[in-house]
Every structure is written in structure tokens, then in C-alpha cells.
Design an enzyme around this catalytic site. Structure first.
Site, mmCIF file in Angstrom:
data_model
loop_
_atom_site.group_PDB
_atom_site.id
_atom_site.type_symbol
_atom_site.label_atom_id
_atom_site.label_comp_id
_atom_site.label_asym_id
_atom_site.label_seq_id
_atom_site.Cartn_x
_atom_site.Cartn_y
_atom_site.Cartn_z
ATOM 1 N N VAL A 100 0.859 -1.180 0.000
ATOM 2 C CA VAL A 100 0.000 0.000 0.000
ATOM 3 C C VAL A 100 0.895 1.230 0.000
ATOM 4 O O VAL A 100 1.865 1.299 0.774
ATOM 5 C CB VAL A 100 -0.911 0.037 1.240
ATOM 6 C CG1 VAL A 100 -1.818 1.263 1.197
ATOM 7 C CG2 VAL A 100 -1.720 -1.240 1.363
ATOM 8 N N CYS A 101 0.603 2.175 -0.869
ATOM 9 C CA CYS A 101 1.309 3.454 -0.869
ATOM 10 C C CYS A 101 2.812 3.230 -1.045
ATOM 11 O O CYS A 101 3.236 2.442 -1.890
ATOM 12 C CB CYS A 101 0.973 4.201 0.426
ATOM 13 S SG CYS A 101 1.367 5.946 0.460
#
Length: 213
Positions: A100-101
Site C-alpha cells: 500500500v502506498c
């Protein structure tokens, strides 16, 4: 099914909590927060903490890994820490290894993204490119043959986790989880990507986030 989320100091809370709340609802799933030590790991503001209840030495064959991100001053040191080596060790036996990210930069540091399309937070695409990946402006990027799934910036971790539930179980279960969470985004502003945000807002955030484009 064991789902492992590695932690480091400076981690972005929603990168952890969003996927956690989705994946914990998978029947038979056990989500474990793992770190170099069993300890509290604080976010970049030092006011929010999550606890690792297991160490990397104890979690050697997770079925799924979800790597969260954080700001540059946190992810940089994390890329030099134990997480990349742990990822190299566990990835060959996972069903899915995800990020994520800026967690994508940890996958990059582990050597898992060389020559592959990948996504991350828009402010970190330059670093991702330096790691040998090909950045793309997609909310989710999936490489089924390599069992890799990556989400763009923070909030897209929820989207990725729902897509992952569909892979692990089926579409109906993913929709059930989405309904349970009442995940039905309707943001008050249409400024959630560099392509949509006003120029002044984009330029301001490039400075604040130390964007490496």
C-alpha cells in the site's frame, strides 16, 4: 490463512488499518502485525501506535503479506532495515505479496519489482523508478504470475484489500465486506490525484510531501 502486516516506526496508520479491517473479515483468516521486535510502532506524528505481536523470525510462511508505507523519512530507513530481507525470504511461498502506498518501495528494496509495472503514492514514483520498476498511474496493479498486488496512495489500500478478498475467496465475499464497512466513497472534493487537483494544491503538496517525481 495467515495474513502478515510488517510494521516500522513512522508507518502510515491507514495503510495498516484499512487493509486490516477488510482482510480480518475473510473467513478463516488470522491477521498478524509483525515487526523486528514485539513492540509499539508509532506513526510519523508519534501520537498513534500499533503493536507488533510477533517478530519476523516467528512469521516465516505467511499466506499473504501486506506492506504498508509511510513518509520518506520513515520508509528510507525501513528500506535499509530487516523488512526487505524478510520479504525476500517469505515471498516464494506466499499466495499474494502486496503493498500500500510507499510500501511499494519496500518491495522494490527487496528486489521484487525490477522490470515490472508498479504503483505507489504519486510523490514516490521517482524512487520507485530508481529501484528498477516502471511506475504507472493506476490505483491497483496486479501481477498474477508473480503473486504481486500493489495499491497507490493511502486510501487505495482499501480498494486493494477488497480486490484481494475477491482473489482469496470470491467476488461475493468482497462485496459483503464492502457492504459491512459501508465503503461507498463520495469525497467532498475531486482533488484526490495529481491529474485532478488544482495546480496550486498540487505544487503545495509536492513541497510538503518532498515529492520525488
Amino acid at each position: 490463512m495467515q495474513i502478515a502486516i510488517p510494521l516500522f516506526n513512522g508507518v502510515t496508520p491507514l495503510d495498516v488499518a484499512g487493509p486490516y479491517d477488510v482482510l480480518a473479515r475473510v473467513p478463516g483468516a488470522s491477521v498478524v502485525l509483525v515487526g523486528a521486535e514485539k513492540a509499539l510502532y508509532r506513526d510519523e506524528y508519534s501520537s498513534f501506535a500499533v503493536e507488533a505481536t510477533a517478530t519476523f523470525d516467528e512469521i516465516t510462511k505467511p499466506d499473504v503479506v501486506v506492506v504498508p508505507g509511510g513518509p520518506p523519512e520513515a520508509v528510507g530507513p525501513a528500506c535499509q532495515g530487516p523488512i526487505p530481507a524478510w520479504l525476500r525470504a517469505v515471498h516464494p511461498s506466499t499466495r499474494w505479496t502486496t503493498s500500500v502506498c510507499t510500501g511499494a518501495l519496500l518491495l522494490g528494496a527487496a528486489g521484487l519489482l525490477v522490470g515490472r509495472e508498479a504503483t505507489t503514492h504519486w510523490a514516490g514514483v521517482g524512487v520507485l523508478r530508481q529501484m528498477g520498476a516502471t511506475p504507472v498511474a493506476e490505483r491497483i496493479v496486479t501481477h498474477p504470475d508473480e503473486r504481486l498486488m500493489l495499491a497507490a496512495g493511502v486510501s487505495s489500500g482499501i480498494d486493494m484489500a477488497l480486490a484481494l478478498v475477491a482473489k482469496l475467496v470470491d467476488d461475493e465475499r468482497a462485496q459483503c465486506v464492502q457492504l459491512a464497512l459501508e465503503y461507498d466513497p463520495a469525497p467532498p472534493f475531486d482533488a484526490g490525484s495529481p491529474a485532478k487537483a488544482p495546480k496550486a494544491v498540487y505544487e503545495k503538496m509536492c513541497v510538503e510531501l518532498k515529492a520525488q517525481l
